[in-house]
Enzyme design. Sequence first.
Site, PDB file in Angstrom:
ATOM      1  N   GLU A  49      28.953  -1.289  38.512  1.00  0.00           N
ATOM      2  CA  GLU A  49      28.070  -2.450  38.419  1.00  0.00           C
ATOM      3  C   GLU A  49      27.169  -2.424  39.646  1.00  0.00           C
ATOM      4  OE1 GLU A  49      30.124  -6.145  37.869  1.00  0.00           O
ATOM      5  OE2 GLU A  49      30.580  -5.727  35.774  1.00  0.00           O
ATOM      6  N   ASP A  60      26.956 -16.200  43.382  1.00  0.00           N
ATOM      7  CA  ASP A  60      27.589 -15.348  44.375  1.00  0.00           C
ATOM      8  C   ASP A  60      27.965 -16.125  45.624  1.00  0.00           C
ATOM      9  OD1 ASP A  60      27.455 -12.816  43.020  1.00  0.00           O
ATOM     10  OD2 ASP A  60      25.279 -12.953  43.255  1.00  0.00           O
TER      11      ASP A  60
END
EC number: 4.2.1.20
Length: 268
Positions: A49, A60
């Site tokens: 990824e 995040d």
Amino acid sequence: MSRIKSAFERLNGEGRKALIPFITAGDPDAALTLPLMHTLVEAGADVIELGVPFSDPMADGPTIQRASERALARGMTLRKVLQLVVEFRKTDGKTPVVLMGYANPVEAMGLEKFAAAAAQAGVDGVLIVDYPPEEAAAFGAAMKAQGMDPIFLLAPTSSAERIAHVAEIASGYVYYVSLAGVTGSGALNVEAVAERLPLIREKTGLPVGVGFGIRDAATAARIAGIADAVVVGSRIIEEIEKSTAETACANVKALVADIRRGVDEVKK
């Protein structure tokens, strides 16, 4: 057959689970991203990824936010991320690459243009964090039209309706976020994940990867016992963050290889 599907079928035949590490493209700089990608493969990655840095990465936590900031400060862009994949494909035609990012850079390029460019670069799947599945029909169609897999997140809070909808439009694998928070946050409750995964598997035959909160081989082994893939991101970014340019690849390789050993403790 897509590279992602091929990878999972191979692993299934071997009785093994997938390891999917995450790094942010351009962190700590563009020159080190390509060596890091190859290092991940050498250490046992089945899928990579590759994060597309964005100025407001709302899903995040601080670790990956800092990685995005470092990458953007050094001039990383979506087009440059695609060029990194082109370079990676010159020597690795087997390992699937999934781009993970946010809608804004993709929409700035144009969805159809992005899909064509990503496919041409050698991207295998795309996960756009802030595309709600219910509003992602055009995204999913554009990815599939170019032979790529649209990948979606599911969370502990996902309703049965959302799980069913993702099952209809996703391909490649489904990414189950094990914590209802941002990346790198909280303590992972493996038992809670184990209770949730059967509800997802009732709706889809796609492999289910689990991420958020996996920091070591022991936890990876426990997740590998219940999921099809183990996704590790923040812990790898931390290793990059505290390394020098000279030591980053070796340190990341040691970490990921150790997690790989944990994943391989589990046999199907």
